[in-house]
Structure formats: C-alpha cells, structure tokens
Design a protein around this motif. Structure first.
Motif, PDB file in Angstrom:
ATOM      1  N   THR A  86       0.733  -1.226   0.205  1.00 48.57           N
ATOM      2  CA  THR A  86      -0.008   0.020   0.028  1.00 48.57           C
ATOM      3  C   THR A  86       0.852   1.376   0.104  1.00 48.57           C
ATOM      4  N   ASP A  90      -1.064   4.228  -0.833  1.00 46.84           N
ATOM      5  CA  ASP A  90      -2.030   5.382  -0.469  1.00 46.84           C
ATOM      6  C   ASP A  90      -3.253   4.552  -0.161  1.00 46.84           C
ATOM      7  N   THR A  91      -4.324   5.498   0.384  1.00 46.24           N
ATOM      8  CA  THR A  91      -5.647   5.038   0.688  1.00 46.24           C
ATOM      9  C   THR A  91      -5.449   3.981   1.895  1.00 46.24           C
ATOM     10  N   GLY A  92      -4.614   4.074   2.780  1.00 46.19           N
ATOM     11  CA  GLY A  92      -3.834   3.126   3.587  1.00 46.19           C
ATOM     12  C   GLY A  92      -5.210   2.203   4.321  1.00 46.19           C
ATOM     13  N   ASN A  93      -5.846   3.093   5.099  1.00 41.39           N
ATOM     14  CA  ASN A  93      -7.165   2.590   5.817  1.00 41.39           C
ATOM     15  C   ASN A  93      -7.942   1.706   4.880  1.00 41.39           C
ATOM     16  N   PHE A 130       2.470  -2.937   3.878  1.00 36.82           N
ATOM     17  CA  PHE A 130       2.343  -1.462   3.414  1.00 36.82           C
ATOM     18  C   PHE A 130       3.729  -1.028   2.993  1.00 36.82           C
ATOM     19  N   ALA A 154       5.313   4.944   1.501  1.00 35.12           N
ATOM     20  CA  ALA A 154       4.128   5.856   1.522  1.00 35.12           C
ATOM     21  C   ALA A 154       4.253   6.886   2.442  1.00 35.12           C
ATOM     22  N   LYS A 160       1.261   9.688   6.951  1.00 31.41           N
ATOM     23  CA  LYS A 160      -0.066   9.681   7.404  1.00 31.41           C
ATOM     24  C   LYS A 160      -0.765   8.311   6.937  1.00 31.41           C
ATOM     25  N   THR A 161      -0.466   8.106   5.753  1.00 28.57           N
ATOM     26  CA  THR A 161      -1.068   6.814   5.043  1.00 28.57           C
ATOM     27  C   THR A 161      -0.682   5.505   5.829  1.00 28.57           C
ATOM     28  N   GLN A 162       0.670   5.442   6.383  1.00 26.54           N
ATOM     29  CA  GLN A 162       1.073   4.479   6.986  1.00 26.54           C
ATOM     30  C   GLN A 162       0.704   4.317   8.351  1.00 26.54           C
ATOM     31  N   ARG A 183      -2.508   5.488   9.309  1.00 22.32           N
ATOM     32  CA  ARG A 183      -3.743   5.146   9.030  1.00 22.32           C
ATOM     33  C   ARG A 183      -3.822   3.616   8.667  1.00 22.32           C
ATOM     34  N   PHE A 184      -2.974   3.156   7.975  1.00 20.58           N
ATOM     35  CA  PHE A 184      -3.146   1.701   7.531  1.00 20.58           C
ATOM     36  C   PHE A 184      -2.824   0.897   8.973  1.00 20.58           C
TER      37      PHE A 184
END
Length: 186
Positions: free
Chosen positions: A35, A37-40, A56, A60, A63-65, A67-68
């Motif tokens: 991943t 982007d769009t982590g969550n 992931f 990235a 913030k993406t990491q 949220r993931f």
C-alpha cells in the motif's frame, strides 16, 4: 505461512486470502498489498478478506502508513512494513506515531540495523528478511538477529518444492515445522 503476492491479488482480488484460508485454515496468510495510498481502505479490504498480515510500503506518506496500521489493529491483522527501495527504514519508523508489527528488510542486514529497528520499536516488532535468501545464507541471516526469513522463488521455483523447503528447514535446524509459530501478543 502463505504469502499472497501483489500480482496474485491484483489479478484475482484480495478475496484470494479467504480462498487460501478455506484451503489451508491453519495457515497464516499475508496479503502483500504494498500500500502506498488509501492506507485505511486497503487494510480494511485485506482484513475483511481474512488476511492475518497485511503489507504496506515504507515509502508511503507517513499519514498513510499510520492510518494503515491503525486499521490493521481494528481488523485484527498484523501490519508489515515493506522496506523495498527505502534507504533508511529507522528514520521513517522514528517519524511514525504508531509502529509496525513487522519490518521486512531486503537482503541480509547487519546486526546493528536489526538491533536499531527493534530499539526504535521498543522491542515490540518482528524483523523479517526477504530477497531470495539462498540456503547457504540462512545462518548468516539468522545471525543478524532477524525473526523471520521470507523465502519465495528458491522454493516456489524449485523442481522439488518439498526438497527445497526441507533444505531450508534443515539448515535452520528445524525438524518440527510447528516451531515456526511465533507469539505476537507482546
């Protein structure tokens, strides 16, 4: 452990993780999402598809990491940071407000790097090594302090898959495969 690589997931969808669990319910299934982007959202999709570990990219956005990893916690999956093409994983990990459960390094690391990653994550991390480690490199890889060896092509591409897997296990001194179960309830 069965790793559903990114091309397999892209071809058949993340639901392939469910199918693997149906065929091998005792297996730990890794969804290699990589991943960026769009982590969550991607973590939720893989978690809903019964993945036990979800990857992931350490490249990235931070913030993406984060949220993931938060989403992985919500779905009960372990978050694996893939450090491919990442020059300084420790620098990135230090910037994260939440730490990964597993950090996967490429190639055999030195002992200092593994120690620094574990220190940065306050000892609450497993360090994996990937990159087609050969049988002759197993002892060196384990001596670096890694917890997990990820072996793909040298086994899956072998004419004798069972024999290749046994060669790795023998080199590791493992004769009872159930010894691979690692406690992750830190």
């Amino acid at each position: 452990v069965i790793k559903a690589e990114a091309p397999l997931i892209k071809r058949y969808g993340v639901e392939v993780c469910q199918k693997i669990h149906q065929l091998r319910p005792e297996s730990i299934v890794i969804a290699d999402m990589k991943t960026l982007d769009t982590g969550n959202l991607e973590a939720r999709m893989a978690g809903d598809a019964t993945a036990d570990v979800i990857t992931f990219s350490g490249r990235a956005p931070l913030k993406t990491q984060e949220r993931f990893m938060e989403e992985c916690q919500k779905v009960g999956a372990l978050a694996l940071m893939d450090t491919i093409n990442l020059t300084d994983p420790v620098k990135v990990i230090n910037q994260l407000s939440i730490k990964p459960d597993i950090v996967e390094l490429q190639g055999i690391p030195d002992k200092a790097q593994v120690k620094e990653i574990k220190k940065t994550c306050e000892g609450r991390v497993l360090v994996a090594v990937a990159g087609d480690i050969g049988v002759s490199e197993v002892k060196e890889a384990l001596a670096s302090g890694v917890d997990i060896l990820v072996v793909g092509e040298p086994i899956t591409g072998a004419k004798d898959v069972h024999g290749a897997a046994m060669a790795y296990l023998n080199k590791m001194g493992v004769y009872e495969v159930d010894q691979f179960r690692i406690m992750t309830d830190f």
